[in-house]
Design an enzyme around this catalytic site. Structure first.
Site, PDB file in Angstrom:
ATOM      1  CG  HIS A 459       4.666 -16.245  -7.465  1.00 37.74           C
ATOM      2  ND1 HIS A 459       5.877 -16.770  -7.117  1.00 37.74           N
ATOM      3  CD2 HIS A 459       4.334 -15.393  -6.476  1.00 37.74           C
ATOM      4  CE1 HIS A 459       6.274 -16.243  -5.970  1.00 37.74           C
ATOM      5  NE2 HIS A 459       5.349 -15.414  -5.563  1.00 37.74           N
ATOM      6  CD  GLU A 696      -0.006  10.827   0.459  1.00 39.04           C
ATOM      7  OE1 GLU A 696      -0.118   9.707  -0.060  1.00 39.04           O
ATOM      8  OE2 GLU A 696       1.009  11.537   0.336  1.00 39.04           O
ATOM      9  CG  ASP A 720      -1.112   6.030   1.529  1.00 40.26           C
ATOM     10  OD1 ASP A 720      -1.173   4.899   2.041  1.00 40.26           O
ATOM     11  OD2 ASP A 720      -0.095   6.479   0.988  1.00 40.26           O
ATOM     12  CB  CYS A 767      -2.979  11.060  -8.405  1.00 37.77           C
ATOM     13  SG  CYS A 767      -2.433  11.250  -6.700  1.00 37.77           S
TER      14      CYS A 767
END
Length: 837
Positions: A459, A696, A720, A767
C-alpha cells in the site's frame, strides 16, 4: 431449534494435557484466526463428541469434524496439526454429515503411533468457528480425561433482533471463484466484511477445509485464499439469499482501484557488487537527492505484568476510539479528493481496527495482566506472523497495514506525538514505512523514501506512485546502518541508492531536477494558449475528470474543456442511487467550473469491475464482457432516463456533450438519440446536446463510419479497446505489461476510426491513457486524432508536445508504424522520430 441464549459446558473430547491456543505450535490456530477455543495433547486414540449436536462437516481426509451444538455454537474438532497432508491415512471417521450425536459419542478413531510419527504435532483443537456469537471460557488448564468438564461456551450479547432473525432464517450456500488480484488480502477482505455487515444473516467463507466468519478480516485473510481459487460461501438468516448473492458478487468482482494501483513491472536482476551503492526494487519512479533521515518504529520496554485489568482495558478502548476517528478523517479527506487508492487502503485499516481476531487477542492478554500497549503490540505481532507464514508475498506485504495500526494505537497509548519532524527535501529511510507515515512525509515535502523491507505491491508503494514520490523497497538491513545526515542520491528508476555520490554527481542530479522544474513551469505559462502544430493544425487538449473539484483543477491547468467526465463518482460508495436533482447539480457544478468551455459527460458506466450496492447484478464468469456501459441502460432504462433528464437540465445546454459507453452497433446509438428527443420534448426543450460514441470495443472501431453518420463525435477509450483487441486483461498481473495501446493492431483501429469520422465531417478524440503518453502524441495526431483528453496535471506538457510537431510528417511516419510487428517496435520508432525531452 438452536437457542443462542443458552450457555454450554463442553466435555473433554480427548484425554491429555490442556493448552491454551496461544501455546499451540501453529501460527494460524495460535493467533485465533480460526476462532476461540482450547487444545489437548492427546493420550488416547479416539475423539469423542463434547456435547449433544449435529455433524455439519466432515473433513475429506478424516482428520477433523465440525458439530453444531444445540445452542448454535459451531465446534471444529481438529485432530493434530498439518494432518491434512496425511490424506486420511491412519484416520477412521465414525460419523457422517447430518448425523445427530450425543455427548460422549465416538466421532473418529486414529492410529496413534502412525499419525504421531508422520504429522507435525498431535496437539488437537476444539475451536468455536462462529466466535462472533460465542466466546470460550476454559474451566481447567490441567490434564483431563474424556468426558470431564473442559470449556464454557458463553453467548455474546447479540444485536437487537439478531437472535430471532437467525432462528427463523434459512441457510443457503454457493461457490465462487475469487477475482481479486493476489487473492483475498486486506482490501478485498474488508469489502467482503462491509458487504456481509449490510445483512442480518451470519456469513462464512470455507476454503481448504477451514472456515472464517465474514465479520473478521484477519480470519478471512488467514484462509490464504489465492486468486482464481474456488471458495464456498454459506449464509444463515432471514435475508440469507440476498446476503449470499451480494457476497458472491463481491468475491467475483475485482476492486475498481486495482486497475489504478497496479505495481510497475519489476524484473529481478542480480547486481554486481558496487561500492557505495545499495540496490533495491523500484516501487515508484523518480530521481532525487538530499540528506538521509532515518525513522524508527516505537520500541516498548519490558512489561512487568500485574496491571489493573479494567484500567488497561479502558485505556485500549480509548486509544482505539481515537485512532478510529483519525482514520475516519483521513478516509473522508481521500473521498473528498476522489483519491480511490487512499480510500481503499484506509477503509481496510478501519476494518482491521475493528477485527475480532485482533481485539479478542489483545483483551485476553490484558485479562492475563499485560499492559494495554504490550497486549496490542503482541496481538499485532502474532497476526503478522500468521500472514508471513501463509507463503504468499502479497499477504506478507499486507502485514505492513497491521504495523501501521500498531504504531498508531501505540502512539495514542504512550502519548507520543503522532507528528514527526522531517526536513523538506530529505531522503527518508526506514525498516518499513506505513501508509500513514507516507501521507505525512508527503505533506512535509520529503524528496524520496527508501525501505529495508516492503514490496512493489504494498500500500505504501501504491500511495508513493500516486503522489509522484520516488520510492525504493527491499534494500536490505544495510540501509539501516547508514549514518543520518549524509547526502545521498535516490535513483528509483535504476533501483539504486547512491550513498557516497561525488560533488559532480550531486550537481548533475540537482541540474536534472532544475531542468525538469523549469520545463514544467514554462509549459504551465503557455498552458492556456491553444495547442497548434508547426503547420497550423489545431488540436484540442481537454482533461479527464471525475468531479467539479477536478474540473476546477483542469481549468486552472489550461484544459480546453472536459474530454471525459466519469459520472460514476455520483453513484458509487452509497446505498441508494442519486436522484435527478442531485445529478443535475453535480453536472452543473462541473460546467460552471469550466468557464465557457465544453464538457463531455459520459453516461453511467458500471457493471463489469464496477458494482453498485443498490444495483445487484448477477455474478458473471466474464464481467468485462457482460452487463456494463450502455448495456446496463438497456436492462435498467429508468436509471438511464433519470440521468438523461438531469443532463438535459444543464445550462447552457450547448456546452454539454453526452458520451455513450460500450456501444457496439448503430441501433444502440439511435435508441438513445430517440430517448433524448422524447425526454426533451416532454421537458419542452427546443435544443438538444451533442451525442458522441465511445470507441472502446473493436466492433465500434470497425463500424466507425456507420456510427459517425449518426453521432456528433467519436471518442476512443484506449484502455478497454486495448484489452478487448489483444484479449488480455489489463489487470492481469502476468499480462498487464503487454497490454500496450501502441500495438499496431490498436493503431490500425484508431486509424480506421478517424477515417470513418472524417467521412462524415466528425472529429475523433482519445480519452484513454494513451492520450496522456507524450510518446504517443505524434502518432495519434498523424492518424487523424484532433482531441486529446488527458489527466489535468499533464495539459501543459501535452500542449507543449503538440506545438513541436508537424502534422504532415506525423502522418507519413504513423502510416509506416501500422506495418511494424509489435508495440515495442512502435515505441522504439517513436523514440527515434520524436525523442522526448
Amino acid at each position: 431449534m438452536p437457542n443462542n441464549n443458552k450457555e454450554l459446558t463442553l466435555s473433554a473430547p480427548l484425554s491429555g494435557p490442556v493448552l491454551t491456543l496461544t501455546n499451540v505450535p501453529d501460527a494460524v490456530f495460535a493467533s485465533g484466526a480460526m476462532g476461540d477455543g482450547i487444545a489437548i495433547d492427546p493420550l488416547n486414540d479416539t475423539l469423542y463428541a463434547p456435547c449433544d449436536g449435529e455433524v455439519i462437516h466432515v473433513a475429506r481426509t478424516g482428520h477433523a469434524v465440525t458439530l453444531r451444538a444445540d445452542n448454535g455454537a459451531e465446534l471444529l474438532l481438529h485432530l493434530g496439526l498439518d494432518t491434512v497432508e496425511l490424506q486420511g491415512d491412519g484416520f477412521f471417521m465414525l460419523v457422517k454429515e447430518g448425523t445427530r450425536v450425543s455427548n460422549g459419542q465416538a466421532l473418529l478413531r486414529y492410529d496413534l503411533d502412525k499419525v504421531a510419527q508422520r504429522c507435525k504435532s498431535l496437539v488437537s483443537l476444539l475451536v468455536i468457528t462462529n466466535g462472533e456469537h460465542f466466546q470460550a471460557r476454559p474451566i481447567t488448564l490441567k490434564g483431563v480425561k474424556v468426558g470431564e468438564p473442559l470449556l464454557h461456551v458463553v453467548p455474546r450479547a447479540p444485536g437487537a433482533g439478531q437472535l430471532d432473525d437467525l432462528e427463523v432464517g434459512i441457510e443457503v450456500s454457493g461457490q465462487i471463484r475469487i477475482a481479486h488480484r493476489g487473492g483475498l488480502h486486506a482490501r478485498p477482505a474488508a469489502l467482503v466484511r462491509q458487504t456481509a455487515r449490510g445483512f442480518k444473516s451470519r456469513s462464512q467463507l470455507h476454503f481448504g477445509g477451514r472456515s472464517a466468519s465474514c465479520d473478521s478480516v484477519m480470519g478471512m485473510m488467514g484462509l490464504a485464499i489465492t486468486e482464481q481459487a474456488e471458495v464456498h460461501v454459506s449464509c444463515r438468516g432471514s435475508d440469507a439469499e440476498a446476503a449470499l448473492q451480494a457476497l458472491l458478487a463481491s468475491l467475483s468482482t475485482a476492486l475498481a482501484e486495482e486497475a489504478h494501483s497496479r505495481a510497475p513491472q519489476v524484473l529481478t536482476t542480480r547486481h554486481a557488487a558496487e561500492e557505495g551503492v545499495l540496490h533495491g526494487v523500484c516501487a515508484a519512479p523518480g530521481l532525487a537527492s538530499g540528506p538521509l533521515v532515518r525513522l524508527d518504529g516505537i520500541q516498548l520496554p519490558k512489561d512487568p505484568g500485574g496491571h489493573n485489568v479494567e484500567e488497561q482495558r479502558q485505556r485500549l478502548l480509548d486509544a482505539l476510539a481515537q485512532v478510529s476517528q483519525d482514520i475516519q478523517l483521513t478516509l473522508e479527506n481521500a473521498k473528498a479528493r476522489r483519491h480511490v487508492d487512499e480510500q481503499a487502503i484506509f477503509s481496510a485499516h478501519l476494518a482491521l481496527l475493528e477485527d475480532p481476531a485482533l481485539l479478542d487477542a489483545a483483551y485476553l492478554s490484558i485479562e492475563q495482566g499485560s499492559a494495554a500497549a504490550h497486549a496490542w503490540s503482541r496481538s499485532i505481532d502474532v497476526q503478522c506472523q500468521v500472514l508471513r507464514q501463509l507463503q504468499s508475498m502479497l499477504l506478507a506485504e499486507r502485514a505492513n497495514d497491521l504495523h501501521d495500526l500498531r504504531q498508531r494505537v501505540l502512539r495514542a497509548l504512550l502519548g507520543e506525538a503522532w507528528q514527526f519532524e522531517v526536513p523538506a527535501g530529505a531522503i527518508v529511510v526506514a525498516q518499513e514505512l506505513t501508509p500513514s507515515d507516507l501521507l505525512q512525509l508527503c505533506a512535509q515535502g520529503v524528496a524520496g523514501v527508501c525501505m529495508a523491507e516492503g514490496g512493489a505491491t504494498s500500500h505504501v508503494a501504491i500511495l508513493a506512485r500516486g503522489k509522484g514520490l520516488p520510492c525504493l523497497v527491499a534494500l536490505g538491513d544495510a540501509l539501516l546502518e547508514q549514518l543520518p545526515g549524509q547526502s545521498v542520491v535516490l535513483d528509483a528508476d535504476g533501483g539504486r541508492l547512491e550513498l557516497t555520490p561525488s560533488a559532480e554527481r550531486l550537481a548533475q542530479v540537482r541540474q536534472a531536477q532544475s531542468q525538469r522544474a523549469a520545463l514544467r513551469a514554462q509549459q504551465q505559462t503557455l498552458a492556456h494558449a491553444p495547442a497548434r502544430t508547426l503547420d497550423g493544425v489545431d488540436v484540442e487538449v481537454a482533461a479527464n475528470v471525475a468531479s467539479s473539484a477536478e474540473a476546477g483543477q483542469a481549468f486552472a491547468n489550461g484544459a480546453d474543456g472536459v474530454g471525459l467526465l466519469r459520472t460514476e463518482f455520483l453513484f458509487v460508495d452509497r446505498h441508494t442511487a442519486p436522484n435527478e436533482q442531485e445529478q443535475r447539480q453535480a453536472y452543473q457544478a462541473v460546467l460552471d467550473a469550466m468557464g465557457d468551455r465544453p464538457v463531455i459527460i459520459r453516461t453511467i458506466d458500471v457493471g463489469g469491475d464496477k458494482q453498485l450496492d443498490y444495483l445487484p447484478l448477477p455474478a458473471e464468469a466474464n464481467p468485462v464482457l457482460g452487463l456494463r456501459g450502455i448495456r446496463l441502460g438497456q436492462v435498467r432504462p429508468e436509471l438511464l432516463d433519470q440521468q438523461l433528464r438531469a443532463l438535459l437540465q444543464i445550462r447552457p445546454l450547448h456546452r454539454c456533450r453526452i458520451l455513450l459507453p460500450m456501444v457496439t452497433e448503430v441501433a444502440e446509438l439511435l435508441h438513445i438519440r430517440q430517448r433524448i428527443d422524447v425526454l426533451g420534448a416532454q421537458m419542452g426543450l427546443e435544443q438538444r446536446p451533442q451525442v458522441g460514441v465511445m470507441i472502446e470495443v473493436p466492433a465500434a472501431a470497425l463500424l466507425a463510419e456507420q456510427l459517425a453518420e449518426h453521432a456528433d463525435f467519436l471518442s476512443i477509450g484506449t484502455n478497454d479497446l486495448s484489452q478487448y483487441t489483444l484479449a488480455m486483461d489489463r489487470d492481469h498481473a502476468g499480462l498487464a505489461a503487454r497490454v500496450d495501446a501502441l500495438h499496431p493492431a490498436l493503431l490500425r483501429l484508431i486509424a480506421q476510426t478517424c477515417a470513418g469520422a472524417a467521412r462524415h465531417g466528425r472529429w475523433a478524440g482519445v480519452c484513454g491513457a494513451l492520450a496522456s503518453d507524450p510518446l504517443a502524441t505524434p502518432v495519434l495526431i498523424g492518424l487523424g486524432v484532433r482531441e486529446l483528453s488527458v489527466s489535468p496535471p499533464q495539459v501543459g506538457e501535452i500542449k507543449d508536445r503538440v506545438r513541436r510537431l508537424d502534422t504532415a510528417q506525423c502522418r507519413r511516419v504513423s502510416t509506416d508504424l501500422l506495418n511494424l510487428p509489435s508495440a515495442a517496435a512502435v515505441r522504439q520508432a517513436c523514440h527515434q522520430h520524436w525523442p522526448l525531452g
